[in-house]
Design an enzyme around this catalytic site. Structure first.
Site, PDB file in Angstrom:
ATOM      1  N   GLU A 267     -44.009 -28.825  27.669  1.00 35.83           N
ATOM      2  CA  GLU A 267     -44.451 -27.888  27.323  1.00 35.83           C
ATOM      3  C   GLU A 267     -43.278 -27.421  28.776  1.00 35.83           C
ATOM      4  O   GLU A 267     -43.620 -27.617  29.891  1.00 35.83           O
ATOM      5  CB  GLU A 267     -45.560 -27.064  27.668  1.00 35.83           C
ATOM      6  CG  GLU A 267     -45.163 -25.723  27.432  1.00 35.83           C
ATOM      7  CD  GLU A 267     -46.557 -24.481  27.927  1.00 35.83           C
ATOM      8  OE1 GLU A 267     -46.376 -23.317  27.508  1.00 35.83           O
ATOM      9  OE2 GLU A 267     -47.548 -25.446  28.469  1.00 35.83           O
ATOM     10  N   LYS A 342     -45.586 -21.215  20.334  1.00 38.05           N
ATOM     11  CA  LYS A 342     -47.167 -21.486  20.498  1.00 38.05           C
ATOM     12  C   LYS A 342     -47.687 -19.987  19.672  1.00 38.05           C
ATOM     13  O   LYS A 342     -47.656 -19.247  20.063  1.00 38.05           O
ATOM     14  CB  LYS A 342     -46.678 -20.924  22.035  1.00 38.05           C
ATOM     15  CG  LYS A 342     -48.241 -20.853  22.894  1.00 38.05           C
ATOM     16  CD  LYS A 342     -47.728 -21.058  24.441  1.00 38.05           C
ATOM     17  CE  LYS A 342     -48.927 -21.553  25.065  1.00 38.05           C
ATOM     18  NZ  LYS A 342     -48.217 -22.100  26.721  1.00 38.05           N
ATOM     19  N   CYS A 376     -50.169 -26.791  24.515  1.00 39.77           N
ATOM     20  CA  CYS A 376     -50.652 -26.552  25.619  1.00 39.77           C
ATOM     21  C   CYS A 376     -52.165 -25.106  25.856  1.00 39.77           C
ATOM     22  O   CYS A 376     -52.845 -25.625  24.676  1.00 39.77           O
ATOM     23  CB  CYS A 376     -50.052 -26.032  27.000  1.00 39.77           C
ATOM     24  SG  CYS A 376     -50.581 -25.464  28.978  1.00 39.77           S
TER      25      CYS A 376
END
Length: 539
Positions: A267, A342, A376
């Site tokens: 990321e 995300k 993440c």
């Protein structure tokens, strides 16, 4: 010695073929087989494109100093009960298009190996045969079969039959340009086939040769295996975008040299681009970084096509309408791309960068497996991984960026749990090192790892592989997708089957994903803000 022959003394590099290679392969095929070219029995663009679409991992090119000097075309076939029966080249290859390719069958079939005449005798053919043997072992196929031209038979046709000629070559009593080489490569002559291919040299005959895989496991016949490379990426200061390109290209090249199917970057690994500029605040920094979005996507797509791998491009900030998003771009070998925004945004990202969450969570079809991406913090929400697993994901990739051990452990522990809960593989890759002059990204903590369900068919402790922490490296690991499906059906525990849907149900409201795009400047341009002029050197 000619200039061309002097070149081939350099190291032979074998890699997967890509669509970009097609024009060179057509010319090479004609140069290798001028007699067949006269009868138009050579590969055309439609044939080669079909090979790459149907079985990309079976198509190889051999390079010397960047020039293609040899190639191999391969498919997997089911020969039925009479495995060594006579057949024709056209029949066994579906007229050269490979539509009869059957990945679940046990025989890797060599449709063609061709080497430039000036490169013969310098190990090019041997390197291509070794690539085929590696593929045979990796896919757990029982053997390699091929029909070989009897290259020099025309010189002996008046004295003996094709069968007698082939037997004498196999016994070492005669030399044949093709069959003698194949015998040296460990193949055995099984029979001579008539009417295999229109070929004056062979009087239309061909040898049927076989190499048996010594590592073949019949209990896992047709095993689906993929190789994953997780890049543990060192943050360092840059002076130009070209320097960033070289660094990223190096890691993809390393992964491709190891025959990886997937390459995972961390990321926000692109944040190091901010080391080239001075910004007054994190908010200004993220806006500056977003200006590189188009160039980053173009770079990753180019590398995926060049090396024939699927690249999970970590993530990079980009404008979507009026919002700033944190987006992972997945670039596939055929040039198509998919995106994962995300979904769950940390308080830090909202406060310092103004990042907004996305709304779609698609399963992405790749040539090697069905995958999903959780960026993440997304890995810390069980329902996201469950949604991907329910849609058919076999591997979940988690690019992460954490600045301390506590943050890393949250991602690691949750990812391991997602692997057990959903019986999927979960692969992690993060940044390491530091960027002292980049606000909000000064220190990194990372340890790449690949987690499995915890059961007898997987590695001990549910960890397929893990890297040393905080050291730049590439973690490479093979994953058996058949083991995954076996565990789902008959593992020690079967959580996918034993769910109490009468008590708990997942109701997903994620938006439909955007269709994959072939041109990152086309469809993506309609959803991103590309209006900012990009300085060639960044900033």
């Amino acid at each position: 010695m000619s200039k061309a022959k002097a070149k081939v003394k350099a190291k032979v590099k074998v890699r997967r073929a890509t669509r970009k290679d097609i024009p060179a392969l057509i010319k090479l095929n004609i140069a290798a087989y001028p007699v067949l070219a006269d009868d138009n029995i050579v590969w055309g663009e439609a044939h080669l494109a079909s090979h790459l679409r149907i079985f990309p991992q079976g198509q190889f090119v051999a390079e010397v100093r960047g020039k293609i000097v040899g190639a191999a075309a391969t498919l997997v076939v089911d020969l039925g009960p009479d495995e060594l029966r006579n057949h024709t080249w056209s029949g066994i290859t579906d007229s050269g298009y490979f539509n009869n390719h059957d990945l679940d069958a046990d025989t890797l079939y060599g449709a063609d190996i061709y080497v430039h005449p000036e490169a013969r005798g310098y190990g090019v053919g041997a390197a291509l045969y070794e690539a085929r043997r590696k593929l045979c072992r990796k896919l757990n196929k029982r053997r390699i079969l091929a029909g070989g031209r009897l290259w020099n038979y025309k010189d002996h046709a008046a004295d003996m039959s094709p069968q007698e000629y082939a037997e004498k070559v196999a016994a070492g009593e005669l030399k044949d340009l093709v069959l003698s080489f194949q015998i040296r490569e460990g193949f055995e002559l099984r029979r001579v086939m008539p009417n295999y291919l229109h070929d004056p040299n062979s009087h239309n005959h061909a040898s049927l040769i076989e190499w048996s895989n010594p590592d073949y496991n019949p209990e896992k016949s047709g095993a689906r295996k993929v190789r994953v490379a997780c890049v543990q990426y060192q943050m360092r200061e840059l002076t130009s975008f070209a320097e960033f390109e070289r660094q990223v290209g190096y890691f993809v090249d390393v992964a491709a040299d190891s025959d990886a199917d997937f390459v995972l970057f961390p990321e926000l690994f692109t944040v190091q681009l901010l080391s080239m500029t001075k910004t007054k605040s994190p908010q200004e920094g993220i806006r500056q970084l977003a200006k590189y979005a188009r160039r980053v996507v173009t770079l990753l797509r180019k590398l995926a096509i060049k090396h024939g791998v699927t690249i999970i491009g970590g993530s990079h900030p980009a404008k979507v309408g009026k919002e700033m998003r944190n987006i992972c771009t997945v670039c596939m070998p055929d040039g198509s791309i998919a995106e994962q925004h995300k979904l769950h945004i940390t308080p830090n990202e909202r406060k310092w960068w103004g990042i907004s969450g996305g709304h779609a969570l698609p399963v992405i079809e790749t040539p090697a497996a069905k995958i999903g991406v959780l960026i993440c913090y997304d890995s810390e929400f069980p329902e996201a991984a469950r949604h991907l697993a329910d849609q058919g994901a076999e591997i979940i990739f988690v690019p992460f960026c954490t600045n301390d051990r506590q943050g890393y452990l949250r991602v690691r522990i949750c990812s391991a749990a997602r692997a057990v809960e959903n019986q999927v593989y979960v692969a992690l890759a993060g940044n390491v090192g530091n960027l002292p002059d980049v606000e909000n990204m000064d220190v990194q903590y990372g340890q790449a790892a690949i987690f499995t369900p915890s059961d007898f068919m997987f590695s001990r402790d549910g960890i397929a592989a893990e890297a040393d922490s905080n050291e730049e490296t590439v973690l490479i690991c093979d994953l058996d997708l058949d083991d995954l499906h076996e565990a789902r059906a008959m593992g020690t525990v079967t959580p996918r089957i034993d769910r109490r849907e009468d008590l708990f149900q997942l109701h997903a409201s994620v938006a439909a994903p955007l269709p994959p795009a072939v041109d990152p400047i086309g469809p993506l341009g309609t959803q991103r803000d590309w209006s900012v002029e990009i300085n060639p050197e960044g900033g």
